[in-house]
Write a protein that holds these residues in place. Sequence first.
Motif, short mmCIF file in Angstrom:
data_model
loop_
_atom_site.label_atom_id
_atom_site.label_comp_id
_atom_site.label_asym_id
_atom_site.label_seq_id
_atom_site.Cartn_x
_atom_site.Cartn_y
_atom_site.Cartn_z
N GLN A 296 0.82 -1.21 0.00
CA GLN A 296 0.00 0.00 0.00
C GLN A 296 0.86 1.26 0.00
OE1 GLN A 296 -3.49 0.25 2.51
NE2 GLN A 296 -3.65 -1.98 2.63
N ALA A 300 0.22 4.00 -2.77
CA ALA A 300 -0.11 5.37 -2.36
C ALA A 300 0.81 6.37 -3.05
CB ALA A 300 -0.01 5.50 -0.84
N VAL A 308 -0.02 6.35 3.29
CA VAL A 308 -0.99 5.25 3.26
C VAL A 308 -2.28 5.69 3.95
CG1 VAL A 308 -1.48 2.92 4.09
CG2 VAL A 308 0.75 3.45 3.10
N ASP A 309 -2.13 6.45 5.03
CA ASP A 309 -3.30 6.92 5.75
C ASP A 309 -4.21 7.76 4.84
OD1 ASP A 309 -4.80 7.22 8.27
OD2 ASP A 309 -4.24 9.32 8.10
N GLN A 312 -6.00 5.45 2.46
CA GLN A 312 -7.06 4.68 3.11
C GLN A 312 -8.29 5.54 3.39
OE1 GLN A 312 -4.95 3.04 6.48
NE2 GLN A 312 -4.35 1.20 5.34
N ARG A 313 -8.07 6.79 3.81
CA ARG A 313 -9.21 7.67 4.08
C ARG A 313 -9.98 7.97 2.79
NH1 ARG A 313 -5.47 10.65 7.11
NH2 ARG A 313 -5.53 12.31 5.53
N PHE A 315 -9.97 6.19 0.04
CA PHE A 315 -10.57 4.95 -0.46
C PHE A 315 -11.86 4.64 0.27
CE2 PHE A 315 -10.61 0.73 -2.24
CZ PHE A 315 -9.84 0.84 -3.38
N ALA A 316 -11.86 4.85 1.58
CA ALA A 316 -13.06 4.60 2.37
C ALA A 316 -14.20 5.54 1.96
CB ALA A 316 -12.75 4.75 3.85
N GLN A 321 -14.76 0.93 1.99
CA GLN A 321 -13.95 -0.14 2.54
C GLN A 321 -12.48 0.21 2.41
OE1 GLN A 321 -14.37 -3.80 0.26
NE2 GLN A 321 -14.71 -2.66 -1.63
N THR A 322 -11.64 -0.55 3.05
CA THR A 322 -10.21 -0.29 2.99
C THR A 322 -9.63 -0.83 1.68
OG1 THR A 322 -9.60 -2.41 3.99
CG2 THR A 322 -10.06 -0.56 5.49
N PRO A 323 -8.45 -0.34 1.28
CA PRO A 323 -7.81 -0.90 0.09
C PRO A 323 -7.59 -2.41 0.21
CG PRO A 323 -6.78 1.17 0.68
CD PRO A 323 -7.72 0.83 1.80
N GLN A 324 -7.20 -2.88 1.40
CA GLN A 324 -6.96 -4.31 1.58
C GLN A 324 -8.24 -5.11 1.41
OE1 GLN A 324 -4.02 -5.94 1.88
NE2 GLN A 324 -5.33 -7.73 1.59
#
Length: 335
Positions: A296, A300, A308-309, A312-313, A315-316, A321-324
């Motif tokens: 990630q 990113a 990454v944070d 993730q924000r 993406f959500a 949902q999270t990237p994972q």
Amino acid sequence: MPSPPHKDEEAAVSAIDVVLVAFDGVEGLDVAGPASVFSKAEMLRPGSYRLHIASPCGGTVRTNGGLELANTLGLQQLPAAIDTLIIAGGDEPALRTAIVEQNVAGWLAATAPRARRIASVCTGAFALAAAGLLDGREATTHWRVCDLLQTLRPQVRVQRERIYVRDGRLWTSAGVTTGIELALALVEDDLGHAVSMEIARTLALPMLRGGAQPQLSQALQAQATASSRLRELLAWIGTHLQEDLSVEALAARVQMSPRHFAREFAAQTGSTPARFVEQARVAAAAQLLLQTHWTQERIASHSGFRSVDALQRAFARQHGQTPQAYRSAAFGKPR
């Protein structure tokens, strides 16, 4: 029913018989796109595919663009063992003639049980639906006629925002050029990710979209209503995601004041510059999650996120949902 070859198998395998069904008035790209993908696969892995272009009566078929496909096989001339059967699409009158008057639907219904997988490009989904092959299954078609397919065949679970859909051995794709991405997914299913990506590079695709991507990209929808100056900027943003894409930087690029630029951008695209940039970066990250095994952190950075944070924000916000979780969902079930 033929058994599929193992992915990334280096040893020689029996050629996979692929049948592309065309008809007078067929959309030329629905045939040419997938045919090109399978021919490139054959070049990379000799002996992997044997491609047949067929039509209801055989002989020469004229596409809706005036091009002619010569020496097509009649449906009754096809080999008994068909591994992969793909029906192309076309405009309504020509497709209706093929389905009803030339009995392509009846032939599909009779032939499908002996094929390992069946697929359609664009409005070819209507032929599969007429044959009863999509009843109770998820499927897609060109965005303009998704509602029509749902009305004519309520038993089909139509997915309107998908590039392609796989439901068991049934594969359907959206409009026209998505037939290329469908064919690449079929090749990946047979020969592995590395081969499909090499074909995508050979075809000079700007980006290989996953099946879950929307039919109409954010950039294309924005470009439909934007001025020529902003259309060029929108295209530039998509290929420069790692650069400074602040309002001030973008405004300077099109020689506007930041305030005037922000107003014009929102008025012409229906989005703020910041939202558009975030959506473009998330779309790029989503592709990398599906197409690579990158961390990630690397995704990113490559997508233009500072951390990454931040990825993730964002993406959500867009995917809920999270990237994972997004990556796990894609690879945890057949695509």
